[in-house]
Design a protein around this motif. Structure first.
Motif, PDB file in Angstrom:
ATOM      1  N   PHE A 216       1.108  -1.218   0.021  1.00  0.00           N
ATOM      2  CA  PHE A 216       0.011   0.039   0.140  1.00  0.00           C
ATOM      3  C   PHE A 216       0.951   1.261   0.008  1.00  0.00           C
ATOM      4  O   PHE A 216       1.955   1.465   0.807  1.00  0.00           O
ATOM      5  CB  PHE A 216      -0.960   0.094   1.044  1.00  0.00           C
ATOM      6  CG  PHE A 216      -1.767   1.153   1.354  1.00  0.00           C
ATOM      7  CD1 PHE A 216      -2.956   1.072   0.680  1.00  0.00           C
ATOM      8  CD2 PHE A 216      -1.367   2.320   2.199  1.00  0.00           C
ATOM      9  CE1 PHE A 216      -3.882   2.291   1.034  1.00  0.00           C
ATOM     10  CE2 PHE A 216      -2.386   3.381   2.197  1.00  0.00           C
ATOM     11  CZ  PHE A 216      -3.473   3.484   1.543  1.00  0.00           C
TER      12      PHE A 216
ATOM     13  N   SER B  60       3.234  -1.066   4.304  1.00  0.00           N
ATOM     14  CA  SER B  60       2.518   0.181   3.952  1.00  0.00           C
ATOM     15  C   SER B  60       3.456   1.436   4.093  1.00  0.00           C
ATOM     16  O   SER B  60       4.059   1.436   5.201  1.00  0.00           O
ATOM     17  CB  SER B  60       1.028   0.515   4.619  1.00  0.00           C
ATOM     18  OG  SER B  60       0.241  -0.695   4.540  1.00  0.00           O
TER      19      SER B  60
ATOM     20  N   THR C 159      -4.624  -0.566   6.977  1.00  0.00           N
ATOM     21  CA  THR C 159      -4.030  -1.567   6.244  1.00  0.00           C
ATOM     22  C   THR C 159      -3.398  -2.825   7.005  1.00  0.00           C
ATOM     23  O   THR C 159      -2.867  -2.505   7.999  1.00  0.00           O
ATOM     24  CB  THR C 159      -3.116  -0.957   5.123  1.00  0.00           C
ATOM     25  OG1 THR C 159      -2.101  -0.454   5.877  1.00  0.00           O
ATOM     26  CG2 THR C 159      -3.765   0.169   4.462  1.00  0.00           C
TER      27      THR C 159
END
Length: 365
Positions: free
Chosen positions: A105, A216, A212
């Protein structure tokens, strides 16, 4: 007879190749490497407006450019949290990534400050924070006040409270190593290729990263409030250059994973699979936390043979130990079944952690 031997050899290779893809994900060989790209802000939330530039527009243009290049790789699937000028709640951005079972992400933003501060910095969610990092996170987190039902969606989270921010940090520490790896690659590209000022890889409590469940990062491309840097980021040339750096960093991150897969296949198919390097020990990292937990089964869903190692401000927890990589992969599968879905194999030599790729090369020799 030769035909039967060839058929058996091909079958073995197919089985070994399929099994090798379980290193970082339990999904099948056919699953693509999924990257979720998040353009910060949007719609009614313009982000910062340093020197009259709009953060939301620059972030979107960079994200679309990154996605366009990554989509050229047939093994990568790109998903966007937004592809136009719309407002997306922070928790929804995380839901998009989680639903896609993403491997990465990447959230893109532009910085601002009431000084001559300039340069690039990439953040991961972590506890090693300071007042400056908190202020950066507070500005980005304050977006939740534009959302409907933010108190319900974020369980009373207060962007202005350091204690509130600290409470969200522990949940993602198990992905910290991979997140830092990607963040470092991005910063290296910005610094070594583009010669941008390197403000480093930092840790802070960004709520969008907290939502998330995968490695990330949040990239601050530069400061729009610094006239020269703002003009650069608002230019087509600047956007092309920074997007290329992010693309190359993601590809390098993926390549490092692919190398691990390739080396695992070599070990499995070697005639020396029973000739292990006793100086190398493999373990399964299942968690990381700033809390020192007693390495007992009741703290780790019944798993036994838990060991603990302190690195910096984090305690890292490992399941099992073996010089046999095949055995440790079995333990990794057991850990995943217990719920540690993000567990991964690490390697030690002489009680010091070493790169997994180096350990695999050593055991294959």
């Amino acid at each position: 007879m030769k035909t039967n031997g060839l058929f058996l050899f091909v079958c073995v290779i197919i089985v070994l190749t399929c099994s090798s893809f379980s290193i970082f994900n339990n999904d099948t060989q056919s699953k693509k490497f999924v990257v979720v790209l998040d353009a910060g802000h949007g719609g009614k939330d313009p982000g910062n407006l340093g020197n009259g530039y709009k953060e939301k527009d620059i972030a979107l243009k960079v994200v679309l450019a990154v996605g366009k290049e990554l989509e050229k790789n047939p093994n990568i699937e790109v998903i966007y949290t937004r592809k136009n000028d719309v407002f997306i709640d922070l928790f929804v951005r995380g839901k998009i990534a989680n639903k896609a079972n993403a491997d990465l992400f990447v959230s893109v933003h532009c910085n601002s400050h009431n000084s001559s501060a300039h340069g690039t910095e990439t953040f991961v969610l972590g506890t090693n924070s300071n007042k400056t990092n908190f202020e950066v996170a507070k500005k980005e987190n304050s977006v939740i006040y534009l959302e409907d039902d933010y108190e319900k969606n974020y369980a009373g989270f207060d962007p202005n409270s350091p204690e509130s921010v600290m409470s969200i940090l522990l949940s993602q520490e198990e992905y910290l190593d991979q997140s830092i790896m990607l963040a470092s690659l991005i910063q290296n590209k910005f610094t070594n290729v583009l010669k941008r000022k390197n403000r480093g890889v930092k840790q802070a409590g960004f709520i969008v990263l907290h939502q998330t469940v995968m490695p990330s990062v949040l990239v601050e491309l530069g400061f729009l409030t610094y006239k020269k840097e703002g003009a650069y980021l608002n230019s087509r040339k600047g956007q092309q250059e920074v997007s290329a750096s992010i693309v190359n960093a993601v590809l390098e991150y993926k390549k490092s994973i692919d190398r691990n897969v390739d080396n695992y296949t070599v070990v499995e198919s070697s005639d020396k699979t029973n000739d292990y390097n006793k100086d190398i020990l493999f373990k399964v990292q299942i968690a990381a936390s700033s809390k020192a937990l007693d390495p007992k089964p009741y703290n780790f869903k019944g798993l036994e043979s838990i060991s603990r190692l302190k690195e910096g401000n984090l305690y890292k927890y490992f399941y099992g130990s073996s010089s046999n990589y095949e055995d440790i992969k079995i333990l990794e599968a057991e850990a995943r079944k217990k719920g540690y879905s993000s567990s991964f194999v690490v390697a030690f030599k002489d009680d010091k952690k070493i790169a997994l790729i180096d350990a695999l090369k050593s055991t294959a020799n």
